[in-house]
Every structure is written in C-alpha cells, then in structure tokens.
Motif scaffolding. Structure first.
Motif, PDB file in Angstrom:
ATOM      1  N   SER A  20       0.846  -1.190   0.000  1.00  0.00           N
ATOM      2  CA  SER A  20       0.000   0.000   0.000  1.00  0.00           C
ATOM      3  C   SER A  20       0.884   1.245   0.000  1.00  0.00           C
ATOM      4  O   SER A  20       2.031   1.205   0.435  1.00  0.00           O
ATOM      5  N   LYS A  33       0.732   5.675   0.668  1.00  0.00           N
ATOM      6  CA  LYS A  33      -0.063   6.682   1.374  1.00  0.00           C
ATOM      7  C   LYS A  33       0.588   8.054   1.257  1.00  0.00           C
ATOM      8  O   LYS A  33       1.808   8.195   1.354  1.00  0.00           O
ATOM      9  N   LEU A  49      -4.685  10.212   1.299  1.00  0.00           N
ATOM     10  CA  LEU A  49      -4.832   9.438   0.065  1.00  0.00           C
ATOM     11  C   LEU A  49      -4.114   8.106   0.222  1.00  0.00           C
ATOM     12  O   LEU A  49      -2.941   8.067   0.576  1.00  0.00           O
ATOM     13  N   GLU A  50      -4.804   7.003  -0.038  1.00  0.00           N
ATOM     14  CA  GLU A  50      -4.230   5.673   0.129  1.00  0.00           C
ATOM     15  C   GLU A  50      -4.473   4.822  -1.107  1.00  0.00           C
ATOM     16  O   GLU A  50      -5.545   4.877  -1.710  1.00  0.00           O
ATOM     17  N   MET A  51      -3.444   4.027  -1.463  1.00  0.00           N
ATOM     18  CA  MET A  51      -3.553   3.073  -2.569  1.00  0.00           C
ATOM     19  C   MET A  51      -3.312   1.671  -2.027  1.00  0.00           C
ATOM     20  O   MET A  51      -2.267   1.390  -1.446  1.00  0.00           O
ATOM     21  N   VAL A  70      -8.248   2.633  -4.492  1.00  0.00           N
ATOM     22  CA  VAL A  70      -7.781   3.952  -4.073  1.00  0.00           C
ATOM     23  C   VAL A  70      -8.868   4.607  -3.228  1.00  0.00           C
ATOM     24  O   VAL A  70     -10.048   4.617  -3.604  1.00  0.00           O
ATOM     25  N   THR A  71      -8.465   5.164  -2.097  1.00  0.00           N
ATOM     26  CA  THR A  71      -9.405   5.903  -1.250  1.00  0.00           C
ATOM     27  C   THR A  71      -8.761   7.203  -0.802  1.00  0.00           C
ATOM     28  O   THR A  71      -7.544   7.313  -0.688  1.00  0.00           O
ATOM     29  N   ARG A  72      -9.623   8.191  -0.545  1.00  0.00           N
ATOM     30  CA  ARG A  72      -9.149   9.433   0.071  1.00  0.00           C
ATOM     31  C   ARG A  72     -10.165   9.843   1.128  1.00  0.00           C
ATOM     32  O   ARG A  72     -11.365   9.941   0.836  1.00  0.00           O
ATOM     33  N   PHE A  77      -4.618   4.778 -12.669  1.00  0.00           N
ATOM     34  CA  PHE A  77      -4.062   4.081 -11.500  1.00  0.00           C
ATOM     35  C   PHE A  77      -2.542   3.986 -11.627  1.00  0.00           C
ATOM     36  O   PHE A  77      -1.805   4.249 -10.669  1.00  0.00           O
ATOM     37  N   GLU A 116       0.084   5.639  -9.132  1.00  0.00           N
ATOM     38  CA  GLU A 116       1.019   4.752  -8.431  1.00  0.00           C
ATOM     39  C   GLU A 116       2.456   5.211  -8.635  1.00  0.00           C
ATOM     40  O   GLU A 116       3.264   5.233  -7.692  1.00  0.00           O
ATOM     41  N   VAL A 144      -8.988  12.914  -7.697  1.00  0.00           N
ATOM     42  CA  VAL A 144      -8.205  12.807  -6.463  1.00  0.00           C
ATOM     43  C   VAL A 144      -8.193  14.106  -5.663  1.00  0.00           C
ATOM     44  O   VAL A 144      -8.155  14.075  -4.424  1.00  0.00           O
TER      45      VAL A 144
END
Length: 224
Positions: free
Chosen positions: A127, A129, A133-135, A142-144, A156, A160, A202
C-alpha cells in the motif's frame, strides 16, 4: 501494473507487450537474458514474464540470481519446455507460475493478474499513502478520506508512479516512459490530460490538493 517481459522471439514478445499495454499495463520488453537481468535489477516491476531459453543468460539462471539478491518480484515462466520436470525446476528456481507455449493470451493475462495480487515479501509495500490518500496495491483500490475513488487502469498506473516517488518531481518524459512506455513527444499533451483527469478525481472533491505542478519541471505528489 508495470511488467517486464524477457522474451527473445521478436513476434512473441511484441504480441505479449501489445496485449498487455492494451489492458492498461506499462511494459518493458527485453530480448536477452543478460540485459533482462540488468533491467530487472535497476527497475521496479509488479510482475516479470521470463522465457527459459534466452541468449546471453538463460531464464532459470536469471531468476536464481534475482532471488539470491532478495528480489522477490513475482515471475511467470513462459516457455516451450513443458515437461513435468521442467515445470518443477522452474518453480524450484524461484518462479511463481509456469505457462507452456503455445499459449492463449487470456490465460497469460489472468495468470499475471493472479501472481500480481499475491502478498509480497516483507519490505515490498502493498500500500502507498500520502496524507489522506491511500492506494491498496493488492486490491487495486484507491481511497481518500475513506472515500473510494474509481480510476481507469492508466490513471491508476500514473498515480502509483507518483505515489511511489512521493515528494520527488517527475518530468513529463519520466511519466511518458514509465506509464506509457514511450519516449516523450513534445507535441503530445497526453500526460497533462491524464493529470487533469486524475486531479478531477483525487483533488477537486477535497479541500487539499495533493498533485502539485512544479513549473517548468513536471509533477509530484505532496508529502502530506
């Protein structure tokens, strides 16, 4: 994903690379074992596809050398050597999967996706961060601020690449070569267009912008 294909047959290599790129992956194609080993050492890849019978350095020796240096990148052997003993040797040498030629591209793609999802060894992040913001690299999520962000495969890959180099400026040339696997053409605005789309997903829905333009240089993700 970023994929290294080491295949000495030009038509087979081109077929694999084109198919994977159409799926949104970034692909480096190398035609001999010695150069493949160098590229695998200096590059960062999610998966490698390796032929066993290569000029310069055979695929088995290549993978054994990588494993001896603690390189844990998943490897799919793709070869015409299809005997039971051949498959056992390939897996014992450090391969994660084994596919025999002739092959169906759909199966190759599925196997690459499968080994690319497997948990990595310690030290290889699953992962990324930056601020909120996290992948999740394993589940391609992907979440924020806890909100899921839907990205296309190329978006993506672009995010990344930036996240892996958080705080470091990436020029348009770097991004073109890493994400699109082509040399930068000053007449194209493909990088700027994708950055704009990425920002729309994003950054714009949130209070703080994380994708930063460095005037005259390129782009970077803020440290957070």
């Amino acid at each position: 994903m970023k994929i290294l294909v080491i295949e000495d047959d030009a038509s087979t290599g081109a077929y694999i690379a084109e198919g994977l790129r159409e799926e949104g992956h970034s692909v480096d194609l190398i035609a001999n074992g010695a150069d493949g080993l160098v590229q695998a050492t200096i590059g960062t890849y999610d998966v490698m596809v390796v032929d066993r019978m290569l000029p310069g350095l055979d695929g088995m020796s290549l993978v054994k050398t990588l494993r001896a240096t603690k390189n844990a990148t998943p490897v799919l052997f793709l070869t015409s050597l299809g005997g039971v003993d051949d498959r056992i040797e390939g897996l014992q040498a450090g391969g994660d999967d084994y596919l025999v030629k002739p092959f169906v591209f759909g199966e190759l793609s599925a196997r690459i996706a499968a080994i690319g999802r497997r948990p990595r060894t310690q030290g290889d992040p699953t992962s990324l961060k930056a601020a909120d913001l996290e992948m999740d690299l394993l589940h391609r999520k992907v979440t924020r601020a806890g909100q899921v962000i839907d990205l296309l495969p190329r978006e993506f890959a672009l995010l990344e690449h930036l996240m892996r180099r958080k705080g470091r400026v990436q020029t348009r040339t770097m991004l073109m070569e890493a994400v699109w696997d082509i040399h930068y053409d000053p007449l194209t605005n493909v990088v700027d267009t994708h950055i704009s789309r990425l920002r729309g997903k994003v950054d714009k829905p949130f209070a703080t912008e994380l994708i930063e333009t460095v005037r005259g240089s390129g782009y970077r993700i803020r440290e957070g």
